[in-house]
Design a protein around this motif. Structure first.
Motif, PDB file in Angstrom:
ATOM      1  N   MET A 269      28.722  42.045  36.209  1.00 42.76           N
ATOM      2  CA  MET A 269      28.501  42.116  37.616  1.00 42.76           C
ATOM      3  C   MET A 269      29.829  41.950  38.385  1.00 42.76           C
ATOM      4  O   MET A 269      30.222  42.357  39.731  1.00 42.76           O
ATOM      5  CB  MET A 269      27.366  41.503  38.178  1.00 42.76           C
ATOM      6  CG  MET A 269      26.819  41.922  39.695  1.00 42.76           C
ATOM      7  SD  MET A 269      26.470  43.774  39.899  1.00 42.76           S
ATOM      8  CE  MET A 269      24.939  43.642  39.258  1.00 42.76           C
ATOM      9  N   LEU A 270      30.333  40.629  38.004  1.00 44.36           N
ATOM     10  CA  LEU A 270      31.602  40.345  38.651  1.00 44.36           C
ATOM     11  C   LEU A 270      32.752  41.242  38.394  1.00 44.36           C
ATOM     12  O   LEU A 270      33.687  41.546  39.223  1.00 44.36           O
ATOM     13  CB  LEU A 270      32.041  38.719  38.240  1.00 44.36           C
ATOM     14  CG  LEU A 270      31.394  37.517  38.341  1.00 44.36           C
ATOM     15  CD1 LEU A 270      31.748  36.313  37.489  1.00 44.36           C
ATOM     16  CD2 LEU A 270      31.735  37.216  40.037  1.00 44.36           C
ATOM     17  N   SER A 271      32.627  41.812  37.160  1.00 43.74           N
ATOM     18  CA  SER A 271      33.790  43.087  37.150  1.00 43.74           C
ATOM     19  C   SER A 271      33.342  44.103  38.084  1.00 43.74           C
ATOM     20  O   SER A 271      34.645  44.769  38.248  1.00 43.74           O
ATOM     21  CB  SER A 271      33.758  43.266  35.414  1.00 43.74           C
ATOM     22  OG  SER A 271      34.722  44.066  35.314  1.00 43.74           O
ATOM     23  N   LYS A 272      32.221  44.375  37.888  1.00 42.30           N
ATOM     24  CA  LYS A 272      31.909  45.750  38.694  1.00 42.30           C
ATOM     25  C   LYS A 272      32.222  45.454  40.185  1.00 42.30           C
ATOM     26  O   LYS A 272      32.951  46.299  40.898  1.00 42.30           O
ATOM     27  CB  LYS A 272      30.305  45.724  38.712  1.00 42.30           C
ATOM     28  CG  LYS A 272      29.729  46.965  39.365  1.00 42.30           C
ATOM     29  CD  LYS A 272      28.344  47.337  39.128  1.00 42.30           C
ATOM     30  CE  LYS A 272      27.921  48.651  39.415  1.00 42.30           C
ATOM     31  NZ  LYS A 272      27.199  48.626  40.977  1.00 42.30           N
ATOM     32  N   LYS A 273      32.034  44.119  40.853  1.00 44.44           N
ATOM     33  CA  LYS A 273      32.342  43.904  42.233  1.00 44.44           C
ATOM     34  C   LYS A 273      33.777  43.882  42.475  1.00 44.44           C
ATOM     35  O   LYS A 273      34.399  44.291  43.419  1.00 44.44           O
ATOM     36  CB  LYS A 273      31.656  42.681  42.765  1.00 44.44           C
ATOM     37  CG  LYS A 273      29.984  42.917  42.873  1.00 44.44           C
ATOM     38  CD  LYS A 273      29.395  41.880  43.359  1.00 44.44           C
ATOM     39  CE  LYS A 273      29.585  41.878  44.891  1.00 44.44           C
ATOM     40  NZ  LYS A 273      28.419  40.770  45.450  1.00 44.44           N
ATOM     41  N   SER A 274      34.630  43.248  41.303  1.00 45.90           N
ATOM     42  CA  SER A 274      36.237  43.019  41.542  1.00 45.90           C
ATOM     43  C   SER A 274      36.811  44.283  41.164  1.00 45.90           C
ATOM     44  O   SER A 274      38.049  44.504  41.573  1.00 45.90           O
ATOM     45  CB  SER A 274      36.478  41.808  40.892  1.00 45.90           C
ATOM     46  OG  SER A 274      36.465  42.015  39.506  1.00 45.90           O
ATOM     47  N   GLY A 275      36.345  45.379  40.458  1.00 50.85           N
ATOM     48  CA  GLY A 275      37.027  46.226  39.694  1.00 50.85           C
ATOM     49  C   GLY A 275      38.129  45.846  38.548  1.00 50.85           C
ATOM     50  O   GLY A 275      39.188  46.441  38.331  1.00 50.85           O
ATOM     51  N   ARG A 276      37.876  44.403  38.211  1.00 52.15           N
ATOM     52  CA  ARG A 276      38.914  43.965  37.248  1.00 52.15           C
ATOM     53  C   ARG A 276      38.183  43.392  36.166  1.00 52.15           C
ATOM     54  O   ARG A 276      37.009  43.223  36.303  1.00 52.15           O
ATOM     55  CB  ARG A 276      39.805  42.866  38.012  1.00 52.15           C
ATOM     56  CG  ARG A 276      40.414  43.212  39.143  1.00 52.15           C
ATOM     57  CD  ARG A 276      41.996  43.339  38.910  1.00 52.15           C
ATOM     58  NE  ARG A 276      42.549  42.088  38.797  1.00 52.15           N
ATOM     59  CZ  ARG A 276      43.359  41.282  39.345  1.00 52.15           C
ATOM     60  NH1 ARG A 276      43.336  41.634  40.815  1.00 52.15           N
ATOM     61  NH2 ARG A 276      44.047  40.258  39.225  1.00 52.15           N
ATOM     62  N   PRO A 277      38.711  43.271  34.842  1.00 50.02           N
ATOM     63  CA  PRO A 277      38.223  42.679  33.759  1.00 50.02           C
ATOM     64  C   PRO A 277      37.992  41.263  34.130  1.00 50.02           C
ATOM     65  O   PRO A 277      38.776  40.713  34.924  1.00 50.02           O
ATOM     66  CB  PRO A 277      39.183  42.733  32.519  1.00 50.02           C
ATOM     67  CG  PRO A 277      40.254  43.908  33.232  1.00 50.02           C
ATOM     68  CD  PRO A 277      40.026  43.766  34.826  1.00 50.02           C
ATOM     69  N   VAL A 278      36.860  40.642  33.637  1.00 52.92           N
ATOM     70  CA  VAL A 278      36.626  39.376  34.079  1.00 52.92           C
ATOM     71  C   VAL A 278      36.050  38.690  32.615  1.00 52.92           C
ATOM     72  O   VAL A 278      35.364  39.082  32.006  1.00 52.92           O
ATOM     73  CB  VAL A 278      35.148  39.166  34.821  1.00 52.92           C
ATOM     74  CG1 VAL A 278      34.727  37.649  34.969  1.00 52.92           C
ATOM     75  CG2 VAL A 278      35.759  39.679  36.305  1.00 52.92           C
ATOM     76  N   LYS A 279      36.789  37.367  32.445  1.00 52.50           N
ATOM     77  CA  LYS A 279      36.386  36.634  31.200  1.00 52.50           C
ATOM     78  C   LYS A 279      35.432  35.512  31.973  1.00 52.50           C
ATOM     79  O   LYS A 279      35.922  34.634  32.739  1.00 52.50           O
ATOM     80  CB  LYS A 279      37.641  36.039  30.797  1.00 52.50           C
ATOM     81  CG  LYS A 279      37.333  34.913  29.672  1.00 52.50           C
ATOM     82  CD  LYS A 279      38.074  35.176  28.316  1.00 52.50           C
ATOM     83  CE  LYS A 279      39.501  34.554  28.398  1.00 52.50           C
ATOM     84  NZ  LYS A 279      40.328  34.551  27.337  1.00 52.50           N
ATOM     85  N   LEU A 280      34.390  35.078  31.071  1.00 54.47           N
ATOM     86  CA  LEU A 280      33.449  34.085  31.497  1.00 54.47           C
ATOM     87  C   LEU A 280      33.370  33.254  30.237  1.00 54.47           C
ATOM     88  O   LEU A 280      32.752  33.551  29.231  1.00 54.47           O
ATOM     89  CB  LEU A 280      32.320  34.797  32.027  1.00 54.47           C
ATOM     90  CG  LEU A 280      31.293  33.658  32.883  1.00 54.47           C
ATOM     91  CD1 LEU A 280      32.001  32.916  33.962  1.00 54.47           C
ATOM     92  CD2 LEU A 280      30.251  34.843  33.557  1.00 54.47           C
ATOM     93  N   VAL A 281      33.476  32.032  30.168  1.00 53.78           N
ATOM     94  CA  VAL A 281      33.483  31.210  29.411  1.00 53.78           C
ATOM     95  C   VAL A 281      32.808  29.856  29.701  1.00 53.78           C
ATOM     96  O   VAL A 281      33.047  29.282  30.677  1.00 53.78           O
ATOM     97  CB  VAL A 281      34.694  30.685  28.582  1.00 53.78           C
ATOM     98  CG1 VAL A 281      34.617  29.768  27.319  1.00 53.78           C
ATOM     99  CG2 VAL A 281      35.469  31.866  28.199  1.00 53.78           C
ATOM    100  N   MET A 282      31.576  29.291  28.803  1.00 52.44           N
ATOM    101  CA  MET A 282      30.994  27.976  29.246  1.00 52.44           C
ATOM    102  C   MET A 282      31.597  26.932  28.972  1.00 52.44           C
ATOM    103  O   MET A 282      32.326  26.976  27.830  1.00 52.44           O
ATOM    104  CB  MET A 282      29.443  28.286  28.423  1.00 52.44           C
ATOM    105  CG  MET A 282      28.272  28.901  29.099  1.00 52.44           C
ATOM    106  SD  MET A 282      26.861  28.560  28.458  1.00 52.44           S
ATOM    107  CE  MET A 282      25.754  29.342  29.362  1.00 52.44           C
TER     108      MET A 282
END
Lengths: 745, 159
Positions: A269-282
């Protein structure tokens, strides 16, 4: 030619070659979840609830959005509701909607150009909460006046008048339990508590998502099942499965904990909204607070026994909580508890209740360690009271072929008796003990699983083979799969390469779970190889001008099946492959199946401990694992599963627990305070592999990975109890609990 | 926060990078230099998956600042093999099945190499205590200890 026969003599299976991913993993080249990057990638971060239970009054993200470098903010409102209840529950674990249900529940997320900006943006989000009363203990949650975690989630067959937290109940068994107890010389009933433990994989959850404006997406993540990830994420994102390609990275441990999603839909969802690849790490703190630990359990177990050690009846009530959403683990626990024994009369009743804890997810034989612990501890105490040998007593009651199990299945060929006998014969069982030392023994059981599996095997023109399978390799399965392909094709192990393909490349594969991969993917690989062999026999037959039925496949080559078929020298796989362009094109074999016939597995563990009477600290001095593995495809990796599972169980027995404060917050969310075993805590873990073939697999393979975590809770408990002369009824047996038992009455 | 320029040596190569004053060396290695062999398992120095050496000293790179690399000699897992030739520890880890998932492996290899440089003939107990700062959740440690000992024996010329 006969392609369905069972094999019992092997050339490659049973050897111990190096794994194909070994060099990448010892040189730092292997790419795990957090190692994947993309051009223009943003960093994601998640804001989590500090409350165990609260209504979300409002979320103000305006200050965060105003920070330069912040490219997207996501809250629960960004996700449309989904119909499927299971997917909806998983979605809510990823992002809360109206209520937060545990300490650590996500409420908002951001994507920013740097990790520092993402962190600052998280701090700038203002959430107003209306705190609600909370409950984190299963027994308290079942009281009618307990705070209700979620309303309306009880299944229809749950009796009226109970707390709404009670969502499910189940019952398994056979025979007249009361009549059984009447025949007993000793009836013993004990109550137990088992703390929630975490899988404790060293690699935190990590993913990288890239969504395009035309509705396509790529997701890379560390997972035990990227096909399930695709199913959940495409549902939550409102996408078609075909448009979401999920690629599994190398995985840094899972043990069941990576069979669901916790962050992937948020990254998408973050990638969809930003139009950019997003990395998410816990972070590790997030892993403990907001990924799935096990259920925690409260158990009453009653067993009747004659004075010569025959069990006459067993009756157990299990109360499990899998956190804030309904959990099905209770059914597996209730089925597994008494499964190692031939029970004339048995009843297991299970209850599951909601608590303000994170949503439980599988941990190695989910539900079984807790239930089996209670049974094995009561049996041991009865042996002490009746002056019986604990292994002989278990042998007297052991389930065998033809036994009606406690969960309704009649067993086929199983290894319980052989496993007990091997434990009895092991030198460990009769070795002398020192002062403050004691020995415990316990058995364990796990079902194992088959499931949906899809494999493609390509024959390359140079006489090698490529296997394409869809299950993340969590402990060497690519080696095992290559071994089975080599065995069946009759080419060298080194000439086979197995890869784990993305979700676009194969049909659906169930998760890497249930100890299913070597069994089920192995079976599908063998069948895919046989399909390729059939094609190769046809090609050879065509070249020879004889019927395909008159060709046999022996040791990697086509042979005329007899003198009547014609006199031709054998044609090797390499020769057939080299001519494939002239004989009809590329050669491949496929197999798609929902595999049945998983073979159940039993283990017996012997444990010696030394307890320091001053501090209550327990040191495991010697430990032996005996297990029926079915055919051991790669025996060294089988040993590794047995050792690793046993050590996880030892950690649970002695140290590992989720500790919640009165405030409902997790107090030990880190490896310093949630202490998993380190090298200096442990002795050598000795192993004995028994190979009782599983009739449901062409090579006799059973699952291996889960059974080893089942016996340790009781094996260590029985050892500690015999050492200190007081029975222990709670795990983990941390030093204060042991000291209090020693000093108690 | 304004970035600082740092000049250092990593696996024998001269390296310059910019990092913020509060940035851990682990983040510099992974995010700025593309050296992702060191892993973040905890970020608090409890798991050892990020082990590297700084001037020959074994450290958790999550607890060292990037700016502390100024003028230092840093060794990471990426520098352990010489071209196509694996270090004996790396080879024995593969041959003895001392890894399952492999995510702790880089840190354990760096730590084990550091041990053998100080003590070429450790007892099993010494290996277990030296590696007590490196968590492995898959193996139960048995095969790791075996692999370290067989590599040590080879390095002593005994095999």
């Amino acid at each position: 030619m006969a392609l369905d026969d069972k094999k019992s003599r092997f050339k490659y299976v049973g050897t111990t070659p190096n794994r194909p991913d070994g060099v990448d993993k010892v040189t730092g080249k292997a790419q795990y979840g957090a190692d994947i990057t993309a051009p223009g990638m943003l960093t994601g971060a998640i804001l989590r609830s500090p409350h165990p239970h609260a209504r979300i009054v409002s979320i103000d993200t305006s200050a965060a959005e105003a920070i330069p470098g912040v490219r997207a903010v996501v809250t629960g409102k960004d996700f449309a509701p989904v119909e499927d209840q299971g997917f909806a529950d998983i979605g809510e674990t990823c992002m809360a909607r109206d209520k937060v249900l545990y300490d650590g529940h996500p409420v908002a997320a951001v994507a920013a150009t740097t990790p520092a900006i993402a962190k600052a943006a998280i701090r700038a989000i203002k959430v107003e909460y209306a705190p609600l009363p909370h409950v984190t203990d299963v027994d308290e949650a079942m009281r009618p006046d307990a705070p209700v975690v979620l309303e309306g989630r009880a299944l229809e067959h749950v009796p009226a008048g109970m707390s709404q937290n009670v969502t499910n109940t189940c019952e398994f068994g056979h025979g007249d339990v009361e009549a059984g107890f009447a025949k007993a010389d000793l009836v013993l009933e004990r109550s137990f508590k088992v703390a929630a433990a975490h899988q404790g994989y060293i690699e935190p959850h990590a993913c990288m998502a890239s969504v395009t404006s035309d509705g396509r997406a790529d997701l890379y993540c560390c997972t035990q099942g990227h096909f399930f990830v695709r199913a959940v994420c495409s549902a939550l994102m409102g996408m078609e499965a075909s448009q979401l390609r999920v690629t599994a990275s190398e995985i840094g441990g899972g043990f069941g904990g990576k069979t669901t999603v916790f962050i992937e839909p948020v990254a998408l969802m973050l990638s969809k909204k930003s139009g950019r690849p997003v990395k998410l790490v816990m972070t590790r703190d997030e892993v403990f607070k907001a990924s799935g630990p096990t259920v925690h359990a409260s158990i009453d177990c009653k067993i009747g026994m004659t004075k010569d050690g025959r069990i006459t009846a067993g009756d157990m009530t299990l109360r499990y909580s899998g956190g804030a959403w309904p959990s099905g683990t209770i059914e597996m626990g209730a089925q597994a508890g008494f499964a190692a024994y031939d029970m004339p009369a048995v009843r297991t009743i299970g209850w599951t209740a909601l608590t303000n804890r994170p949503k439980e997810i599988s941990y190695r034989a989910p539900g079984a360690p807790q239930a089996v612990y209670a049974v094995e501890a009561v049996i041991d105490e009865m042996c002490q009271q009746l002056g019986l040998d604990p292994l002989k007593t278990r042998l007297k009651n052991a389930a065998a072929k033809g036994t009606l199990s406690s969960y309704g299945v009649t067993f086929d060929e199983i290894g319980m008796v052989a496993t007990l006998e091997a434990a009895q014969a092991h030198p460990h069982w009769s070795a002398p003990l020192g002062p403050n030392q004691g020995r415990g023994v316990a058995a364990g059981f796990w079902f194992n699983f088959g499931g949906n599996t899809c494999v493609t095997l390509n024959i390359n023109t140079d006489g090698t083979a490529s296997v394409t399978e869809g299950n993340p390799d969590i402990g060497g399965s690519r080696a095992s799969i290559s071994l089975m392909a080599a065995e069946e094709l009759g080419i060298r192990y080194e000439n086979v390469r197995t890869i784990v393909a993305d979700t676009a490349s194969l049909g659906y594969n169930d998760n890497t779970d249930g100890s299913r991969v070597t069994f089920a993917v192995g079976l599908a690989t063998i069948k895919a190889a046989r399909a390729a062999i059939k094609v190769m026999c046809e090609r050879a037959a065509a070249l020879w001008g004889i019927d395909a039925e008159a060709v046999d496949w022996i040791d990697g080559a086509a042979h005329p099946s007899g003198p009547n078929a014609g006199k031709f020298p054998p044609m090797t796989l390499a020769e057939i492959a080299a001519q494939s362009f002239q004989t009809g094109g590329p050669i491949a074999g496929h197999h798609e199946v929902n595999v049945d016939g998983a073979g159940v597995s039993f283990g017996v563990h012997i444990c010696d401990v030394e307890v320091d009477p001053e501090t209550g600290h327990t040191l495991v001095k010697r430990y032996t694992v005996v297990q029926d593995a079915g055919k051991a495809v790669h025996p060294t990796y089988v040993e590794g599963q047995m050792q690793g599972g046993a050590v996880q169980g030892i950690g649970w027995a002695l140290n590992e627990e989720y500790i919640y404060g009165k405030d409902g917050r997790l107090q030990n969310a880190g490896f310093l305070d949630y202490r998993i075993p380190v090298a200096s805590d442990l002795p050598k873990i000795d192993t004995v592999i028994l190979e009782i073939p599983n009739p449901g697999h062409p090579y006799g393979v059973r699952g291996v990975g889960e059974t080893p975590i089942v016996p340790p809770l009781a094996a260590v408990t029985n050892a500690v109890s015999r050492t200190i002369g007081k029975r222990m009824y709670q795990v983990p047996m941390s030093p204060p609990r042991i000291l209090s038992a020693i000093k108690g009455a | 926060m304004k970035s600082i320029q740092v000049s250092t040596t990593i696996n024998g190569d001269p390296v310059e990078f910019l990092c913020t004053p509060d940035e851990p060396l682990l983040d510099v290695l992974r995010n700025r230099l593309g050296l992702t062999g060191a892993k973040e398992g905890c970020g608090t120095g409890d798991c050892g998956a990020c082990s590297v050496t700084v001037n020959g000293r074994l450290v958790c790179s999550c607890l060292v600042l990037g700016v502390e690399a100024e003028g230092a000699q840093i060794e990471t897992i990426e520098g352990m093999a010489q071209g196509e030739t694996l270090h004996p520890l790396q080879r024995h880890f593969i041959e003895k099945a001392a890894l399952q998932c492999g995510v702790c492996t880089p840190g354990i290899l760096v730590a084990a190499k550091s041990l053998l440089e100080k003590n070429a003939s450790p007892t099993d107990e010494e290996v277990r205590y030296w590696l007590a700062g490196n968590l492995c959740r898959c193996t139960g440690y048995d095969k790791i200890i075996e692999a370290v000992q067989s590599a040590a024996a080879e390095m002593r010329g005994e095999v």
